[in-house]
Design a protein around this motif. Structure first.
Motif, mmCIF file in Angstrom:
data_model
loop_
_atom_site.group_PDB
_atom_site.id
_atom_site.type_symbol
_atom_site.label_atom_id
_atom_site.label_comp_id
_atom_site.label_asym_id
_atom_site.label_seq_id
_atom_site.Cartn_x
_atom_site.Cartn_y
_atom_site.Cartn_z
ATOM 1 N N LYS A 174 -6.865 13.905 -14.101
ATOM 2 C CA LYS A 174 -7.935 12.968 -13.772
ATOM 3 C C LYS A 174 -8.082 11.952 -14.891
ATOM 4 N N PRO A 175 -8.355 10.677 -14.548
ATOM 5 C CA PRO A 175 -8.727 10.135 -13.231
ATOM 6 C C PRO A 175 -7.548 9.579 -12.432
ATOM 7 N N TYR A 176 -6.322 9.911 -12.821
ATOM 8 C CA TYR A 176 -5.150 9.325 -12.176
ATOM 9 C C TYR A 176 -4.760 10.092 -10.903
ATOM 10 N N PHE A 177 -4.148 9.370 -9.988
ATOM 11 C CA PHE A 177 -3.650 9.923 -8.723
ATOM 12 C C PHE A 177 -4.710 10.749 -7.980
ATOM 13 N N PRO A 178 -5.865 10.199 -7.689
ATOM 14 C CA PRO A 178 -6.927 10.978 -7.033
ATOM 15 C C PRO A 178 -6.583 11.419 -5.610
ATOM 16 N N ARG B 78 0.859 -1.187 0.000
ATOM 17 C CA ARG B 78 0.000 0.000 0.000
ATOM 18 C C ARG B 78 0.895 1.236 0.000
ATOM 19 N N ILE B 79 1.205 1.756 -1.178
ATOM 20 C CA ILE B 79 2.149 2.868 -1.299
ATOM 21 C C ILE B 79 1.430 4.188 -1.031
ATOM 22 N N VAL B 80 1.860 4.883 0.029
ATOM 23 C CA VAL B 80 1.298 6.180 0.387
ATOM 24 C C VAL B 80 2.302 7.296 0.110
ATOM 25 N N ASP B 81 3.568 7.021 0.346
ATOM 26 C CA ASP B 81 4.627 8.033 0.255
ATOM 27 C C ASP B 81 5.822 7.397 -0.452
ATOM 28 N N MET B 82 6.193 7.943 -1.635
ATOM 29 C CA MET B 82 7.345 7.414 -2.370
ATOM 30 C C MET B 82 8.262 8.563 -2.768
ATOM 31 N N ARG B 83 9.520 8.473 -2.340
ATOM 32 C CA ARG B 83 10.504 9.517 -2.626
ATOM 33 C C ARG B 83 11.630 8.928 -3.470
ATOM 34 N N LEU B 84 11.788 9.501 -4.675
ATOM 35 C CA LEU B 84 12.770 9.014 -5.645
ATOM 36 C C LEU B 84 13.699 10.136 -6.098
ATOM 37 N N THR C 147 -3.282 4.555 -3.452
ATOM 38 C CA THR C 147 -3.334 5.332 -2.213
ATOM 39 C C THR C 147 -2.227 6.382 -2.137
ATOM 40 N N LEU C 148 -1.503 6.597 -3.221
ATOM 41 C CA LEU C 148 -0.343 7.491 -3.215
ATOM 42 C C LEU C 148 -0.743 8.929 -2.899
ATOM 43 N N GLY D 256 -9.691 -0.939 -4.596
ATOM 44 C CA GLY D 256 -10.713 -0.070 -5.157
ATOM 45 C C GLY D 256 -10.448 1.412 -5.031
ATOM 46 N N CYS D 257 -9.187 1.795 -4.781
ATOM 47 C CA CYS D 257 -8.862 3.215 -4.599
ATOM 48 C C CYS D 257 -8.687 3.967 -5.915
#
Length: 235
Positions: A225-229, A170-176, A203-204, A197-198
């Motif tokens: 939209k509809p990406y990264f809601p 469940r990826i919420v926070d990703m730092r690259l 959940t990013l 179903g997110c």
């Protein structure tokens, strides 16, 4: 501050909750000697840039079974054997390993352990590769991990991001940040992932791509939209 003064604090305060040392060049493994025989109740430990601390100290700290937060940022003498000890901490949720001399083998040991990590920072760990990230999330850690910092690891590519997504975490926070080998493929894959179903982007909530030279204008359209809601911060 010396080993003697640190030990005096620890031994006279067995109910101590938080212990923090920053840039302490004279503190060594002697501070944590024989922790197995002492009922220490530490929950949070920070040893940032304590360069004489090694894997020996981490093995002793692994006897602190209530430990939830461990910050070893800049402890250059902590390596893969230290990660093997950390893997047995059953309450640890936050782990900072910035700049450590750890490798893919150490990440594999950590991933196979019993540590229910929610946040992990590997920023600047230059011996880590795509293979190590895959090994990390090939174990039970993928069920709890939500936030990961892989900034400034020059060898990482899109393959590392794809392995994180495939793990089902469940990826919420990703730092690259400063991962020059990360590009459009990662952005498209993150935009396309779903979680319970997110929707697309799952959940990013935070994504840092600053100075990822492989990210081009092609990625811009995937931040509509509809990406990264649920995305609230983009670097």
């Amino acid at each position: 501050i010396s080993d003697a003064s640190c030990r005096q604090i620890l031994l006279s305060s067995l109910n101590l909750h938080t212990f923090e040392l920053l840039n302490s060049p004279w503190v060594t493994d002697l501070t944590f000697c024989d922790f197995s025989a002492i009922p220490i109740m530490l929950v949070s430990v920070t040893l940032a840039s304590c360069n004489l601390i090694s894997d020996c100290s981490i093995r002793q700290l692994s006897y602190c079974k209530d430990l939830e937060t461990l910050n070893l940022k800049g402890c250059k003498n902590v390596g893969d054997k230290g990660l093997e000890a950390i893997a047995g901490l059953v309450k640890l949720r936050t782990l900072n390993l910035n700049g450590l001399d750890i490798s893919d083998e150490g990440l594999s040991r950590l991933g196979k352990g019993r540590t229910p990590l929610v946040f992990l920072s590997l920023r600047g760990c230059q011996r880590v590769s795509d293979t190590g990230i895959a090994a990390l999330v090939d174990g039970p850690i993928s069920h709890t991990l939500q936030s990961i910092d892989l900034s400034n690891i020059l060898s990482l590519t899109d393959r590392a991001v794809l392995n994180l997504i495939r793990s089902g975490m469940r990826i919420v926070d990703m730092r690259l940040r400063d991962c020059c080998g990360v590009g459009d493929i990662s952005v498209i894959a993150l935009a396309s992932m779903t979680f319970n179903g997110c929707g697309f982007g799952g959940t990013l909530r935070l994504l840092d791509l600053w100075n990822c030279k492989g990210v081009t204008l092609l990625s811009v359209g995937w931040f509509k939209k509809p990406y990264f809601p649920r995305l609230r911060w983009l670097g």
